[in-house]
Enzyme design. Sequence first.
Site: not given
Ligand code: AMP
Length: 122
Positions: A32-34, A90, A99, A103, A105
């Site tokens: 799950r996204d945080i 992204n 990140v 990945h 979404h």
């Molecule tokens: P992006 O902008 O596509 O790189 O998305 C990175 C996603 O990672 C964002 O939606 C964040 O909310 C999510 N995220 C960052 N840290 C964590 C974490 N520790 N656990 C789960 N999701 C995270």
Amino acid sequence: MDYDTQNIFAKILRGEIPCQKVFEDDCVLAFRDINPKAPIHVLVIPKGSYRDYPSFCLKAPQMLVAQFFARVAQIAQDLQLDEGYRLIINTGDHGGQEVAHFHAHILGGSHVGPMVCPHKQQ
Ligand code: AMP
């Protein structure tokens, strides 16, 4: 560009920080996204060290790429997103990637809104 082994998803893969796991097998982890942007917001990551979409799709074995996207579809099905969902990948700075571990979404559970904000002409 090199892969940064200190990125947050690499730490999740190593078990250094926790995640809310949804699915795991030998090639992917889903959690799950945080900071969810929809009622259901799950991230799917490959277990290998791939910085972004092009490095994954162009450098990983094609079998792994096919397996990854099949897993994404399977996870969405298991989440019972029968009324639809959006996949977002992204990529890089302009794509809003925060990140630096590839990945996808999965967003769903209700209408997820417009695809992107309207482009403002300069
Ligand atoms: P992006 O902008 O596509 O790189 O998305 C990175 C996603 O990672 C964002 O939606 C964040 O909310 C999510 N995220 C960052 N840290 C964590 C974490 N520790 N656990 C789960 N999701 C995270």
